[in-house]
Design a protein around this motif. Sequence first.
Motif, PDB file in Angstrom:
ATOM      1  N   THR A  20       0.869  -1.236   0.032  1.00 51.69           N
ATOM      2  CA  THR A  20       0.125   0.021   0.040  1.00 51.69           C
ATOM      3  C   THR A  20       0.864   1.178  -0.056  1.00 51.69           C
ATOM      4  O   THR A  20       1.572   1.311   0.764  1.00 51.69           O
ATOM      5  CB  THR A  20      -0.793   0.191   1.248  1.00 51.69           C
ATOM      6  OG1 THR A  20      -1.444  -1.296   1.422  1.00 51.69           O
ATOM      7  CG2 THR A  20      -2.103   1.072   1.165  1.00 51.69           C
ATOM      8  N   TRP A  25      -3.223   6.348   1.498  1.00 49.02           N
ATOM      9  CA  TRP A  25      -3.684   6.559   2.794  1.00 49.02           C
ATOM     10  C   TRP A  25      -4.737   7.928   2.875  1.00 49.02           C
ATOM     11  O   TRP A  25      -5.360   8.152   4.084  1.00 49.02           O
ATOM     12  CB  TRP A  25      -2.385   6.949   3.982  1.00 49.02           C
ATOM     13  CG  TRP A  25      -1.889   5.618   4.298  1.00 49.02           C
ATOM     14  CD1 TRP A  25      -1.350   4.790   3.552  1.00 49.02           C
ATOM     15  CD2 TRP A  25      -1.838   5.370   5.789  1.00 49.02           C
ATOM     16  NE1 TRP A  25      -1.098   3.782   4.506  1.00 49.02           N
ATOM     17  CE2 TRP A  25      -1.418   4.024   5.544  1.00 49.02           C
ATOM     18  CE3 TRP A  25      -2.328   5.680   6.906  1.00 49.02           C
ATOM     19  CZ2 TRP A  25      -1.263   3.178   6.758  1.00 49.02           C
ATOM     20  CZ3 TRP A  25      -2.095   5.111   8.047  1.00 49.02           C
ATOM     21  CH2 TRP A  25      -1.454   3.713   8.027  1.00 49.02           C
ATOM     22  N   MET A  81      -9.020   0.721   0.751  1.00 45.69           N
ATOM     23  CA  MET A  81      -8.248   0.292   1.632  1.00 45.69           C
ATOM     24  C   MET A  81      -8.647  -0.530   2.719  1.00 45.69           C
ATOM     25  O   MET A  81      -9.882  -0.274   3.159  1.00 45.69           O
ATOM     26  CB  MET A  81      -7.344   1.441   2.393  1.00 45.69           C
ATOM     27  CG  MET A  81      -6.276   0.980   3.247  1.00 45.69           C
ATOM     28  SD  MET A  81      -5.708   2.388   4.277  1.00 45.69           S
ATOM     29  CE  MET A  81      -4.424   2.847   3.397  1.00 45.69           C
ATOM     30  N   THR A  82      -8.226  -1.859   2.761  1.00 44.31           N
ATOM     31  CA  THR A  82      -8.815  -2.814   3.521  1.00 44.31           C
ATOM     32  C   THR A  82      -8.249  -2.907   4.958  1.00 44.31           C
ATOM     33  O   THR A  82      -6.718  -2.956   4.997  1.00 44.31           O
ATOM     34  CB  THR A  82      -9.110  -4.013   3.068  1.00 44.31           C
ATOM     35  OG1 THR A  82      -9.832  -3.892   1.867  1.00 44.31           O
ATOM     36  CG2 THR A  82     -10.073  -4.969   4.249  1.00 44.31           C
ATOM     37  N   ARG A  85      -5.044  -5.322   6.546  1.00 46.52           N
ATOM     38  CA  ARG A  85      -4.774  -6.109   5.397  1.00 46.52           C
ATOM     39  C   ARG A  85      -5.605  -7.451   5.087  1.00 46.52           C
ATOM     40  O   ARG A  85      -5.348  -8.411   4.337  1.00 46.52           O
ATOM     41  CB  ARG A  85      -3.496  -6.766   5.320  1.00 46.52           C
ATOM     42  CG  ARG A  85      -2.220  -5.979   5.583  1.00 46.52           C
ATOM     43  CD  ARG A  85      -0.849  -6.728   5.849  1.00 46.52           C
ATOM     44  NE  ARG A  85      -0.387  -7.220   4.690  1.00 46.52           N
ATOM     45  CZ  ARG A  85       1.015  -7.874   4.856  1.00 46.52           C
ATOM     46  NH1 ARG A  85       1.331  -7.962   5.852  1.00 46.52           N
ATOM     47  NH2 ARG A  85       1.415  -8.437   3.581  1.00 46.52           N
TER      48      ARG A  85
END
Lengths: 519, 139
Positions: A20, A25, A81-82, A85
């Motif tokens: 990522t 972010w 975005m998970t 992870r």
Amino acid sequence: MAQNAAEAADLAHALVLAPTSAADWVVVAPVAIPIVAGALLMMLRHETRWHAGLAIGALLATFLSNVLLLHRVLTDGPLVMTMGRWLPPFGISFAADVLGASLALVATLVALVGAVYAIADIGTVGRRYGFYPFLMLMMAGVGGAFLTGDIFNLYVWFEVFLISSFGLLVLGSEHPQLDGTTKYAILNLIGTTLFLITVSLLYGAFGTLNMADIARKAGNFRETAPLTTLAALFLLAFGMKAAAFPVNFWLPASYHTPRIVTAALFGGVLTKVGVYALLRTLVMLFPLERDMLSCLIAWGAAATMIIGIMGALAQTDIRRVLGFVVISGVGVMLAGLALGTAEGLSGTIFYAFHSMIVMTALYLLAGVMNGLAGDYSLRSLSGFYASHPLVAAFALLLMLAAAGLPPASGLWPKVLLVRAAIDTGWPWLAFAILATGLLTTLALGRMFLLAIWRMPSGPAPVSAISPRLGYIALGVLALPVLLIGLYPEPVIAVAERAAAGILDSSTYIGSVFPEGAVQ
Amino acid sequence: MSTLIFRTTAPYLTSLMILFSLFVLLRGHNDPGGGFIGGLIAASAFAIYGIACGVPAARRALYFHPMAISGFGLLLAGLSGVVSLFLEVPFLTGIWTSINVLGISVDISTVLGFDTGVYLVVVGSITSIALALEERGHP
């Protein structure tokens, strides 16, 4: 080495292994920054002189990250975005599409202006009670609600901003505030509980809470699961949050009691989160069920518009007038939801942007008038046209905007909605929207006539303090109102892309599940 | 509530409960327990201390204002999630490392930081409510 390769293959079934980048972010920054800032403010509770600067700085950072996020989403499509992870249906995803990112951006702008206005409006006592920490946590909740891609997580963010809003509402603990907060708290908790029940029913049927996952699986469950019931329950729960008729009674009972900044932010932002949740669940998750309910939604929308604005005509306290104008705006937004066409939905989304800015500005205007004349009542306010022409100018522009008249921003979303209603073959809904515009002109024109134009009957007790911060706040909000009114194309383009993103959710689903894995 | 027996035992009971709450917090990663339940146990310890010895004594024992403790917990939890920014993994990803304390290797992680944050948020907020209620109870 072989063992490592096998381990990596196993991990690929559970974790997101692609790195990522730090640029990704921006999707969590609009939530993480206000939470961290709110925590810092809680620790510095007694250092009240630091509060405003810290909060405004953090909101500015949030605003910038929202700008970056919207830019990113507009150029590259939804950003996902998970958390932790874990692979999407199990990990909690944050999924920003154009709808969520643009609403989050406008909400943060409004909150930023509110925080600036609060420097003068909220004194040391209010700060010690925690105005700024509550504001930051409320904005974290609002941002999270707009950006999350998980329906249970959406519930959590609703709770976060609801609890913070209780704190803001009761700030000061005066008798009418306690009264208003009790009504607000009880009715909103009923709405949230209904939402939670619906989510558990949905989980029982689908076995998943990820919204992209629900959207792609909804087709498989049409025969077996009570999807129309789910959609109707979501409609009731979020309709309550959005203050739609007939479940709107909590709003006029409470929005006139708190400090004016609080009322401004609530009137501007909170009801729109309900509208956003309606769009997300009914249009993206259950489109066929929304079709089935569309007639009901349309009647609810028309009733909300007309009855809401009728209430505004009957009031003498400006804050109560504005509370009813907020309700009638929610009705206008629901009209687009009822239509469900691309044009109708972009009208709704555009109206949400417009309404956030204009309603906040109108409440702040009431605050400025109260600061000058010491009253909110239309019986005694008078003579601003002579004494404070700038107040009169802001009032005129905002009144035109709220009523949907040129040259302000309210015109264009109403044009979109009226055209969509006529195209769909619901001329009565178009008529309701236009009649609401007329009644809004009457209700706010009455306010303008009495408070601004009327000659003062006696020597009005005009405060010597110039409301400079109030003018700055109003100016920052009035500028986009005027600009959007004169040049609406970019905003219409954003609203159309937001509507297209929820009508055809394949891009959204594809960004959460890149390989279509884990069926 | 100020019987001699209660006042004498309360400090011991409080310290035992806080010790137990730390134990529950630390075992929470693999076994039942964790920050939330540990925080509740610690908050009830402070509530008992407040009932027995008075709210001013409980506030002195806490040293920091409960809301400040709560804020620090939230900050700790939030920042534990941000650590993963520097390792190219998403927000809130657990990052593990082990340190050597007196010849024994101890695994520490951002997960523990997050759980400690939850613990402090719960301790701070519940204690704040409990002490406020106890203050109102004895005008």
